[in-house]
Design a protein around this motif. Structure first.
Motif, PDB file in Angstrom:
ATOM      1  N   ALA A 126     121.059 114.905 -26.731  1.00  0.00           N
ATOM      2  CA  ALA A 126     121.544 116.094 -26.023  1.00  0.00           C
ATOM      3  C   ALA A 126     121.336 115.875 -24.532  1.00  0.00           C
ATOM      4  N   ILE A 127     122.424 115.867 -23.782  1.00  0.00           N
ATOM      5  CA  ILE A 127     122.354 115.614 -22.349  1.00  0.00           C
ATOM      6  C   ILE A 127     122.986 116.762 -21.588  1.00  0.00           C
ATOM      7  N   VAL A 128     122.659 116.867 -20.302  1.00  0.00           N
ATOM      8  CA  VAL A 128     123.294 117.821 -19.400  1.00  0.00           C
ATOM      9  C   VAL A 128     123.873 117.042 -18.230  1.00  0.00           C
ATOM     10  N   PHE A 129     125.166 117.258 -17.960  1.00  0.00           N
ATOM     11  CA  PHE A 129     125.787 116.635 -16.790  1.00  0.00           C
ATOM     12  C   PHE A 129     126.449 117.712 -15.946  1.00  0.00           C
ATOM     13  N   TRP A 130     126.688 117.356 -14.694  1.00  0.00           N
ATOM     14  CA  TRP A 130     127.250 118.282 -13.700  1.00  0.00           C
ATOM     15  C   TRP A 130     128.624 117.802 -13.294  1.00  0.00           C
ATOM     16  N   GLU A 131     129.595 118.711 -13.297  1.00  0.00           N
ATOM     17  CA  GLU A 131     130.965 118.414 -12.870  1.00  0.00           C
ATOM     18  C   GLU A 131     131.330 119.333 -11.722  1.00  0.00           C
ATOM     19  N   ALA A 132     131.821 118.748 -10.628  1.00  0.00           N
ATOM     20  CA  ALA A 132     132.199 119.546  -9.462  1.00  0.00           C
ATOM     21  C   ALA A 132     133.650 119.295  -9.091  1.00  0.00           C
ATOM     22  N   GLY A 133     134.302 120.336  -8.622  1.00  0.00           N
ATOM     23  CA  GLY A 133     135.683 120.244  -8.167  1.00  0.00           C
ATOM     24  C   GLY A 133     135.935 121.273  -7.093  1.00  0.00           C
ATOM     25  N   ILE A 134     137.182 121.438  -6.710  1.00  0.00           N
ATOM     26  CA  ILE A 134     137.504 122.338  -5.608  1.00  0.00           C
ATOM     27  C   ILE A 134     137.331 123.806  -6.003  1.00  0.00           C
ATOM     28  N   GLU A 135     137.288 124.128  -7.299  1.00  0.00           N
ATOM     29  CA  GLU A 135     137.148 125.508  -7.743  1.00  0.00           C
ATOM     30  C   GLU A 135     135.712 125.875  -8.078  1.00  0.00           C
ATOM     31  N   GLY A 136     134.794 124.923  -7.976  1.00  0.00           N
ATOM     32  CA  GLY A 136     133.401 125.211  -8.275  1.00  0.00           C
ATOM     33  C   GLY A 136     132.734 124.039  -8.979  1.00  0.00           C
ATOM     34  N   SER A 137     131.617 124.332  -9.625  1.00  0.00           N
ATOM     35  CA  SER A 137     130.865 123.296 -10.332  1.00  0.00           C
ATOM     36  C   SER A 137     130.343 123.851 -11.647  1.00  0.00           C
ATOM     37  N   THR A 138     130.123 122.956 -12.598  1.00  0.00           N
ATOM     38  CA  THR A 138     129.717 123.375 -13.933  1.00  0.00           C
ATOM     39  C   THR A 138     128.683 122.406 -14.498  1.00  0.00           C
ATOM     40  N   TYR A 139     127.664 122.960 -15.146  1.00  0.00           N
ATOM     41  CA  TYR A 139     126.711 122.164 -15.915  1.00  0.00           C
ATOM     42  C   TYR A 139     127.099 122.272 -17.388  1.00  0.00           C
ATOM     43  N   TYR A 140     127.229 121.132 -18.045  1.00  0.00           N
ATOM     44  CA  TYR A 140     127.600 121.106 -19.449  1.00  0.00           C
ATOM     45  C   TYR A 140     126.459 120.534 -20.285  1.00  0.00           C
ATOM     46  N   VAL A 170     123.155 130.878 -14.016  1.00  0.00           N
ATOM     47  CA  VAL A 170     121.907 130.129 -14.116  1.00  0.00           C
ATOM     48  C   VAL A 170     121.510 130.065 -15.584  1.00  0.00           C
ATOM     49  N   CYS A 171     120.648 129.115 -15.916  1.00  0.00           N
ATOM     50  CA  CYS A 171     120.290 128.915 -17.313  1.00  0.00           C
ATOM     51  C   CYS A 171     118.830 128.499 -17.426  1.00  0.00           C
ATOM     52  N   THR A 172     118.136 129.095 -18.379  1.00  0.00           N
ATOM     53  CA  THR A 172     116.769 128.705 -18.701  1.00  0.00           C
ATOM     54  C   THR A 172     116.745 128.112 -20.105  1.00  0.00           C
ATOM     55  N   ILE A 173     116.164 126.918 -20.225  1.00  0.00           N
ATOM     56  CA  ILE A 173     116.114 126.207 -21.500  1.00  0.00           C
ATOM     57  C   ILE A 173     114.683 126.281 -22.026  1.00  0.00           C
ATOM     58  N   SER A 174     114.515 126.834 -23.214  1.00  0.00           N
ATOM     59  CA  SER A 174     113.185 126.987 -23.796  1.00  0.00           C
ATOM     60  C   SER A 174     112.810 125.760 -24.626  1.00  0.00           C
ATOM     61  N   PRO A 175     111.539 125.582 -24.948  1.00  0.00           N
ATOM     62  CA  PRO A 175     111.128 124.463 -25.805  1.00  0.00           C
ATOM     63  C   PRO A 175     111.726 124.512 -27.207  1.00  0.00           C
ATOM     64  N   THR A 176     112.240 125.691 -27.616  1.00  0.00           N
ATOM     65  CA  THR A 176     112.864 125.825 -28.933  1.00  0.00           C
ATOM     66  C   THR A 176     114.374 125.609 -28.865  1.00  0.00           C
ATOM     67  N   TRP A 177     114.873 125.048 -27.768  1.00  0.00           N
ATOM     68  CA  TRP A 177     116.285 124.731 -27.571  1.00  0.00           C
ATOM     69  C   TRP A 177     117.156 125.987 -27.459  1.00  0.00           C
ATOM     70  N   LEU A 178     116.583 127.065 -26.960  1.00  0.00           N
ATOM     71  CA  LEU A 178     117.350 128.271 -26.692  1.00  0.00           C
ATOM     72  C   LEU A 178     117.796 128.237 -25.236  1.00  0.00           C
ATOM     73  N   GLN A 207     122.145 128.455 -28.866  1.00  0.00           N
ATOM     74  CA  GLN A 207     121.091 127.782 -29.605  1.00  0.00           C
ATOM     75  C   GLN A 207     121.552 126.375 -29.977  1.00  0.00           C
ATOM     76  N   LEU A 208     120.742 125.404 -29.678  1.00  0.00           N
ATOM     77  CA  LEU A 208     121.003 124.027 -30.076  1.00  0.00           C
ATOM     78  C   LEU A 208     120.373 123.823 -31.450  1.00  0.00           C
ATOM     79  N   THR A 209     121.188 123.460 -32.446  1.00  0.00           N
ATOM     80  CA  THR A 209     120.703 123.329 -33.815  1.00  0.00           C
ATOM     81  C   THR A 209     120.177 121.920 -34.063  1.00  0.00           C
ATOM     82  N   GLY A 210     119.534 121.748 -35.218  1.00  0.00           N
ATOM     83  CA  GLY A 210     119.013 120.445 -35.579  1.00  0.00           C
ATOM     84  C   GLY A 210     120.071 119.417 -35.868  1.00  0.00           C
ATOM     85  N   ASP A 211     121.338 119.861 -36.022  1.00  0.00           N
ATOM     86  CA  ASP A 211     122.454 118.950 -36.249  1.00  0.00           C
ATOM     87  C   ASP A 211     123.199 118.604 -34.974  1.00  0.00           C
ATOM     88  N   GLY A 212     122.731 119.146 -33.841  1.00  0.00           N
ATOM     89  CA  GLY A 212     123.381 118.861 -32.579  1.00  0.00           C
ATOM     90  C   GLY A 212     124.499 119.819 -32.219  1.00  0.00           C
TER      91      GLY A 212
END
Length: 217
Positions: A126-140, A170-178, A207-212
């Motif tokens: 499970a990864i997080v990447f950032w994409e930016a363009g002329i209309e804004g930016s997004t974390y996926y 904004v986003c907060t990621i918990s140790p339980t993948w919430l 929620q991020l599940t155990g299956d991804g």
């Protein structure tokens, strides 16, 4: 740097490997240690240089761009600046190989940045990447099987430019993948104002599940 081995025949003496030859040694082959950055070519030498595996477009190398992060973790307006101090942008070639659809269209204003990996995911990545363009930016948030097959992808944070102002999630990621996401509008003075109550993206929980898989809750 680890030395590599080069074998050759000298005109006057013949040498063999794994032998400490003296000035009068007369063996068939001789072994020299040279470094990988040696750039001198001679007719009587054959260099054996391994390929640079770190530069190959492989899923194993792609994942290495995303360091593990300690949870809980919060993505804010300062996150991109902090990450850019440690990571280099990713080229479109890497993204098309593992994340983007083959028919995706990007322009010269689009930029990608690796951010981090979610820890303790034994059955998937499970990864997080950032994409930016002329209309804004997004974390996926993006998940993959262990052999690099894309499982799921969802927006978890970012900014977008609208006619009535700049919206930020904004986003907060918990140790339980919430993943708890909240979106608000920045006014002309840069102050955060809540979006209207009928906006579906005011508060979002994933929620991020155990299956991804990434599921809304």
């Amino acid at each position: 740097m680890k030395p590599i081995k080069v074998y050759h025949k000298d005109d006057g003496n013949h040498h063999q490997p794994d032998h400490n030859c003296g000035p009068n040694c007369n063996h068939e082959h001789h072994q020299h240690d040279v470094t990988e950055d040696t750039k001198v070519f001679k007719e009587d030498k054959v260099r054996i240089i391994p390929e640079k595996k770190a530069n190959r477009i492989t899923f194993e190398n792609f994942i290495q761009f995303f360091p593990l992060v300690e949870l809980p973790y919060t993505i804010t307006s300062d996150t991109q600046r902090l990450i850019s101090q440690k990571c280099d942008p990713l080229s479109a070639t890497w993204m098309f190989n593992f994340v983007l659809d083959k028919d995706a269209v990007i322009d010269e204003y689009t930029e990608y940045m690796p951010c981090f990996s979610i820890p303790d995911t034994p059955g998937f990545f499970a990864i997080v990447f950032w994409e930016a363009g002329i209309e804004g930016s997004t974390y996926y948030l993006t998940t993959f099987s262990k052999n690099g097959i894309l499982i799921d992808k969802k927006k978890i944070a970012g900014t977008k430019y609208e006619q009535d102002g700049l919206y930020q999630m904004v986003c907060t990621i918990s140790p339980t993948w919430l993943f708890s996401c909240a979106e608000g509008r920045l006014d002309a003075e840069g102050n955060t104002a809540p979006v209207s109550s009928d906006d579906n993206h005011l508060h979002t929980s994933l929620q991020l599940t155990g299956d991804g898989e990434i599921v809304p809750i």
